[in-house]
Write a protein that holds these residues in place. Structure first.
Motif, PDB file in Angstrom:
ATOM      1  N   MET A  30       1.506  -1.256 -12.513  1.00  0.00           N
ATOM      2  CA  MET A  30       2.356  -2.332 -12.033  1.00  0.00           C
ATOM      3  C   MET A  30       3.327  -2.764 -13.136  1.00  0.00           C
ATOM      4  O   MET A  30       4.504  -3.011 -12.884  1.00  0.00           O
ATOM      5  CB  MET A  30       1.471  -3.502 -11.614  1.00  0.00           C
ATOM      6  CG  MET A  30       2.213  -4.668 -11.055  1.00  0.00           C
ATOM      7  SD  MET A  30       1.056  -5.893 -10.423  1.00  0.00           S
ATOM      8  CE  MET A  30       0.496  -6.646 -11.939  1.00  0.00           C
ATOM      9  N   HIS A  31       2.820  -2.815 -14.358  1.00  0.00           N
ATOM     10  CA  HIS A  31       3.686  -3.177 -15.478  1.00  0.00           C
ATOM     11  C   HIS A  31       4.760  -2.120 -15.687  1.00  0.00           C
ATOM     12  O   HIS A  31       5.913  -2.438 -15.976  1.00  0.00           O
ATOM     13  CB  HIS A  31       2.862  -3.348 -16.759  1.00  0.00           C
ATOM     14  CG  HIS A  31       1.990  -4.560 -16.719  1.00  0.00           C
ATOM     15  ND1 HIS A  31       1.223  -4.960 -17.774  1.00  0.00           N
ATOM     16  CD2 HIS A  31       1.770  -5.468 -15.740  1.00  0.00           C
ATOM     17  CE1 HIS A  31       0.560  -6.061 -17.443  1.00  0.00           C
ATOM     18  NE2 HIS A  31       0.874  -6.373 -16.216  1.00  0.00           N
TER      19      HIS A  31
ATOM     20  N   TYR B 167      12.813  -4.679 -13.283  1.00  0.00           N
ATOM     21  CA  TYR B 167      13.385  -5.963 -13.656  1.00  0.00           C
ATOM     22  C   TYR B 167      12.770  -6.398 -14.983  1.00  0.00           C
ATOM     23  O   TYR B 167      11.877  -7.239 -15.024  1.00  0.00           O
ATOM     24  CB  TYR B 167      13.091  -6.991 -12.562  1.00  0.00           C
ATOM     25  CG  TYR B 167      14.024  -8.157 -12.553  1.00  0.00           C
ATOM     26  CD1 TYR B 167      15.138  -8.172 -11.726  1.00  0.00           C
ATOM     27  CD2 TYR B 167      13.815  -9.257 -13.381  1.00  0.00           C
ATOM     28  CE1 TYR B 167      16.006  -9.248 -11.717  1.00  0.00           C
ATOM     29  CE2 TYR B 167      14.685 -10.328 -13.380  1.00  0.00           C
ATOM     30  CZ  TYR B 167      15.768 -10.327 -12.537  1.00  0.00           C
ATOM     31  OH  TYR B 167      16.630 -11.378 -12.517  1.00  0.00           O
TER      32      TYR B 167
ATOM     33  N   LEU C 228       7.067 -12.841 -18.880  1.00  0.00           N
ATOM     34  CA  LEU C 228       5.626 -13.011 -18.715  1.00  0.00           C
ATOM     35  C   LEU C 228       4.863 -12.387 -19.868  1.00  0.00           C
ATOM     36  O   LEU C 228       3.661 -12.166 -19.795  1.00  0.00           O
ATOM     37  CB  LEU C 228       5.179 -12.384 -17.400  1.00  0.00           C
ATOM     38  CG  LEU C 228       5.754 -13.093 -16.179  1.00  0.00           C
ATOM     39  CD1 LEU C 228       5.375 -12.367 -14.912  1.00  0.00           C
ATOM     40  CD2 LEU C 228       5.263 -14.527 -16.135  1.00  0.00           C
TER      41      LEU C 228
ATOM     42  N   VAL D 241      10.320  -9.381  -9.763  1.00  0.00           N
ATOM     43  CA  VAL D 241      10.625  -7.965  -9.555  1.00  0.00           C
ATOM     44  C   VAL D 241      10.826  -7.746  -8.054  1.00  0.00           C
ATOM     45  O   VAL D 241       9.869  -7.863  -7.291  1.00  0.00           O
ATOM     46  CB  VAL D 241       9.488  -7.072 -10.087  1.00  0.00           C
ATOM     47  CG1 VAL D 241       9.858  -5.612  -9.932  1.00  0.00           C
ATOM     48  CG2 VAL D 241       9.185  -7.413 -11.532  1.00  0.00           C
TER      49      VAL D 241
ATOM     50  N   GLN E  29       8.464  -5.511  -5.833  1.00  0.00           N
ATOM     51  CA  GLN E  29       7.019  -5.727  -5.827  1.00  0.00           C
ATOM     52  C   GLN E  29       6.652  -6.894  -4.901  1.00  0.00           C
ATOM     53  O   GLN E  29       7.490  -7.702  -4.550  1.00  0.00           O
ATOM     54  CB  GLN E  29       6.518  -5.985  -7.255  1.00  0.00           C
ATOM     55  CG  GLN E  29       6.757  -4.774  -8.149  1.00  0.00           C
ATOM     56  CD  GLN E  29       6.098  -4.902  -9.515  1.00  0.00           C
ATOM     57  OE1 GLN E  29       5.647  -5.945  -9.910  1.00  0.00           O
ATOM     58  NE2 GLN E  29       6.070  -3.799 -10.230  1.00  0.00           N
TER      59      GLN E  29
ATOM     60  N   GLU F 226       1.727  -9.196  -6.579  1.00  0.00           N
ATOM     61  CA  GLU F 226       1.975  -8.416  -7.792  1.00  0.00           C
ATOM     62  C   GLU F 226       2.805  -9.211  -8.789  1.00  0.00           C
ATOM     63  O   GLU F 226       2.542  -9.202  -9.992  1.00  0.00           O
ATOM     64  CB  GLU F 226       2.696  -7.103  -7.435  1.00  0.00           C
ATOM     65  CG  GLU F 226       1.782  -6.062  -6.839  1.00  0.00           C
ATOM     66  CD  GLU F 226       2.508  -4.761  -6.518  1.00  0.00           C
ATOM     67  OE1 GLU F 226       1.930  -3.700  -6.739  1.00  0.00           O
ATOM     68  OE2 GLU F 226       3.654  -4.813  -6.030  1.00  0.00           O
TER      69      GLU F 226
ATOM     70  N   ILE G  86       0.610 -11.926 -10.532  1.00  0.00           N
ATOM     71  CA  ILE G  86      -0.376 -11.489 -11.528  1.00  0.00           C
ATOM     72  C   ILE G  86       0.242 -10.626 -12.623  1.00  0.00           C
ATOM     73  O   ILE G  86      -0.451 -10.222 -13.553  1.00  0.00           O
ATOM     74  CB  ILE G  86      -1.546 -10.715 -10.870  1.00  0.00           C
ATOM     75  CG1 ILE G  86      -1.021  -9.445 -10.202  1.00  0.00           C
ATOM     76  CG2 ILE G  86      -2.272 -11.572  -9.867  1.00  0.00           C
ATOM     77  CD1 ILE G  86      -2.127  -8.499  -9.805  1.00  0.00           C
ATOM     78  N   LEU G  87       1.539 -10.384 -12.535  1.00  0.00           N
ATOM     79  CA  LEU G  87       2.202  -9.524 -13.524  1.00  0.00           C
ATOM     80  C   LEU G  87       2.009 -10.061 -14.936  1.00  0.00           C
ATOM     81  O   LEU G  87       2.202 -11.240 -15.190  1.00  0.00           O
ATOM     82  CB  LEU G  87       3.694  -9.453 -13.195  1.00  0.00           C
ATOM     83  CG  LEU G  87       4.532  -8.421 -13.950  1.00  0.00           C
ATOM     84  CD1 LEU G  87       4.104  -7.025 -13.571  1.00  0.00           C
ATOM     85  CD2 LEU G  87       5.998  -8.613 -13.640  1.00  0.00           C
TER      86      LEU G  87
END
Lengths: 281, 516
Positions: A125-126, A133, A140, B94, B97, B101, B104-105
């Motif tokens: 996901m990262h 983006y 974060l 994002v 997503q 997602e 919790i990023l």
């Protein structure tokens, strides 16, 4: 890829161990990709320009270091393997699981693994976030530079692996830049064709593979059905060999157009360096 | 108030950017459980100060304490760990997503494999707690701006933020959404959160905040003043540094014949989605038709179709009876259609050319400015000097690059160029966005002067107050369709707000009639 092919073959010839060749090939690809990473991530250079330049560095290095390697003869290659059990499946068994290079099986496993990693895990996901983006990821506390370095390096490892796959398994040997014959560019075409989806990339890669095989087969027989085979002569042969590359161009044009327009699958920050605090992504 | 530790204390913050002193020894306190507004014009240093607090920038000087403890942030992660969460003006989400997602990023947990079903459930529980509802499985690009904002706030709450920093949160919302939003803020304050609220809108600040700090040119002109003891006028003076006229005088309109006639326009946006779904409007000579709507509902596309910069799929653009749809920008220019575009730097000007060159950019084909081959330098310079004086463009000289002008002066230059062509029609898109109060006044005056001269004006604006003050008629656009047309003196902000959220005028009227 070419660097990987060269190192893979060279190390395999030198040590007699193709596995060591494979490892060195991957590392060589990874190291070269780091050059690209430094130029694009730290110095925010244009990724296309840097990519081309890195490509030339890779070709040059391969040719210089691979000097005389084409006369090195043969060496131990990566083994072929038949999967017990699975090969007994009718039709699919003989096609997919019988007497294939070990790397083919690696490819089978890699695709679902990558798809799972990208879509279903936290680091995956990262990975998507820093490509889509980066400022959101940065806000974060995700280290955008580190992740981009990491994945460029992994990309390099895989490119090296691809090169060694050719020189140590598919068409063994070192034939200077003709070893890979620019198939890396086809990989770029496949990525766009696949809209950055691992499963579609798999399909695309096999489609291109089938096309290459078909071309080789077409040139073989003297008679094609009831006609004399027109592809046996030299010049149509070259024409046929050109087809996958021409197809790549067509796919790139179509792909980049529709991707630009609708942003299908392509990461939003594709080709854009990330600088904290700069507007407009 | 009992003597408790401040949630945040900032002392003597100094932040420099190349050539700019963005924060000059600024002090800022945030009490536990209050809403503290940070007020100032664009470029006053509000966002910079809060980016320092959120760990995005490192200050050159100054000290920050959170709940009584000295802190020094190296990254946003440190600030989040200390319980500070910032919702940026440009959302940090994002688009490809899902809501979950995005929330919790960047977190440590879960370590590797994501169990989406379970995570979605957790997010829903959090939403329930704060009344911030949004589908956890939806992708960000599918959400409205208001929903995206909720995701941003949820993201910070999920991280356990006790202090929320909101950068111009209401700028993107409809009046109804703002009401809802204010209720949410009150709920969060009640549950012990403290909120910093960045804004340049005085009414909102007075309505929402307990205290206010005003910044001007990087300095605090008021620190932690109670909103109960101040007025709109006083705050405006602190913000701008002089007395401000809020509303310009507007003489009654004397509308002439229809000059611009749009019929059933349909067009796609850059993503190939339909942005205009049949827009029909008429603008008469000597009147201002205001187009209200939340950003991204087809305003930009409509302006581009009228000025020849975008192809329409179907429909007509009649200028004085002549259909010019799908011709070119040049045709629009020749028909004296002036365009004050949304994007001042990319479309409105050529940033690396000089002010003088930018001022003649639409007249260079015609004598006396240009002949077939050459440009007449002396005429250009003379005209540029005249326009610079007439429109009060603050620039050292006419040879300065357009990029070096401030936003307000660049906009004045664009207006000067467009007005010098003596337009019959003006298409103005967000003409005052991002400008300071003084420049806004100047831009609005130009538009009203043109109206008095008999020009037909189409004004696109997201600032409802501006639309209400300037327009003779207001049309509200929503998802590429006109929801209704009203006169400003016969409507209310609520009515326009409902239309901005997608209700048709006839339905709203039907409802209110039913109550009577």
């Amino acid at each position: 890829m070419l660097l990987g092919a060269m190192f893979g073959f060279k190390v395999a010839v030198g040590t007699g161990n193709p596995w060591l060749g494979l490892l060195v090939a991957m590392l060589a690809g990874g190291m070269l990709s780091l050059l690209h990473a430094v130029v694009t991530i730290n110095f925010q250079a244009d990724q296309v320009v840097s990519g081309l330049a890195t490509n030339f560095v890779g070709i040059g290095l391969s040719l210089v270091l691979g000097e005389g390697l084409s006369k090195a003869g043969t060496t131990a290659l990566l083994p072929n393997w038949t999967v017990p059990g699975l090969s007994a499946i009718p039709i699919l068994g003989p096609i997919l699981f019988t007497n294939q290079s070990i790397l083919v099986y690696f490819g089978y496993l890699l695709t679902p693994a990558v798809a799972f990693y990208i879509n279903r895990t936290r680091p995956g996901m990262h990975l998507r976030a820093v490509g889509e983006y980066p400022s959101a990821a940065d806000a974060l506390g995700i280290n955008v530079y580190r992740l981009r370095y990491l994945y460029v390096f992994i990309g390099g490892l895989l490119a090296g692996l691809a090169g060694a796959t050719i020189s140590l398994a598919i068409s063994p040997g070192w034939f200077s830049e003709l070893t890979t014959a620019g198939q890396g560019w086809i990989a770029i075409g496949i990525v766009i064709f696949a809209q950055w989806n691992p499963w579609r990339a798999l399909a695309g890669a096999y489609m291109f593979g089938a096309l290459r095989r078909l071309i080789l087969d077409l040139q073989g027989p003297t008679m094609l059905l009831w006609f004399e085979n027109p592809f046996r002569a030299q010049s149509p042969g070259f024409f046929l060999q050109m087809l996958p590359y021409a197809l790549t161009i067509i796919i790139l044009v179509i792909g980049s157009r529709s991707a630009m327009k609708k942003r299908v699958g392509a990461p939003a920050a594709l080709g854009l360096p990330y600088v904290r605090g700069e507007r407009g992504r | 108030m009992p003597q408790i530790v401040n949630a945040v204390e900032m002392r003597g913050i100094v932040k420099r950017f190349p050539g700019v002193l963005a924060n000059d020894h600024v002090d800022f306190d945030l009490c536990q459980g209050e809403v503290h507004a940070l007020l100032g014009e664009n470029g006053a240093g509000k966002s910079t100060l809060m980016n320092v607090l959120a760990g995005l920038y490192k200050p050159e000087e100054g000290a920050i304490s959170v709940e009584g403890k000295r802190v020094s942030f190296n990254s946003p992660r440190d600030a989040i760990a200390a319980g500070l969460g910032m919702v940026h003006q440009h959302f940090m989400l994002v688009p490809s997503q899902t809501v979950t997602e995005n929330i919790i990023l960047g977190l440590e947990a879960p370590r590797f494999v994501l169990n989406m079903a379970e995570l979605d459930k957790k997010i829903l529980a959090l939403q329930e707690q704060y009344g911030l509802r949004v589908d956890p499985k939806a992708k960000i690009w599918q959400l409205s701006v208001g929903e995206q904002q909720r995701v941003e706030i949820l993201k910070m709450l999920y991280r356990g933020a006790r202090v929320l920093i909101l950068d111009e949160p209401t700028a993107v919302l409809t009046p109804q959404e703002i009401k809802e939003f204010i209720a949410t803020l009150k709920g969060m304050v009640a549950s012990g959160h403290s909120i910093v609220f960045i804004s340049h809108k005085l009414d909102e600040v007075l309505a929402i905040a307990n205290r206010v700090t005003v910044l001007r040119h990087g300095r605090a002109t008021a620190s932690g003043v109670s909103t109960a003891g101040t007025t709109k006028r006083k705050l405006a003076e602190l913000m701008v540094g002089r007395d401000v006229i809020f509303f310009l005088e507007k003489p009654p309109a004397t509308p002439g014949p229809v000059v611009l006639d749009l019929q059933d326009l349909k067009a796609e946006n850059d993503r190939g989605l339909q942005a205009l779904k049949g827009v029909s409007l008429q603008v008469r000579a000597g009147e201002i038709l205001g187009i209200a709507g939340v950003a991204g509902n087809g305003q930009s596309e409509l302006a581009q179709v009228i000025t020849g910069m975008r192809k329409a799929l179907s429909g007509h653009v009649r200028v004085n009876g002549e259909d010019v749809v799908n011709r070119s920008p040049r045709v629009a220019i020749n028909r004296q259609v002036a365009h004050v575009p949304e994007d001042r730097n990319g479309v409105g000007s050529a940033p690396s050319l000089s002010l003088a060159e930018n001022l003649i950019m639409k007249s260079y084909r015609k004598a006396p400015v240009g002949s077939r081959l050459a440009l007449n330098r002396s005429v250009i310079r003379k005209q540029a000097e005249e326009l610079k004086t007439a429109f009060d463009i603050a620039a050292p000289n006419i040879d300065v690059q357009a990029r070096l002008l401030s936003g307000g002066n660049l906009q004045k230059a664009i207006l000067a160029r467009e007005m010098s062509a003596e337009p019959k029609i003006i298409v103005a898109v967000q003409p005052t966005r991002g400008l300071d109060v003084g420049a806004i006044e100047a831009v609005q005056r130009v538009l009203l002067d043109e109206r008095a001269r008999g020009t037909a004006i189409l004004l696109f604006s997201e600032e409802l107050e501006e639309v209400m003050a300037l327009s003779d008629r207001i049309a509200v656009i929503y998802e590429g369709q006109i929801m209704g047309e009203v006169k400003p003196e016969e409507t209310t902000l609520e009515q326009i707000g409902l239309m901005m959220a997608g209700q048709r005028l006839e339905n709203i009227r039907g409802e209110t009639d039913g109550h009577e």
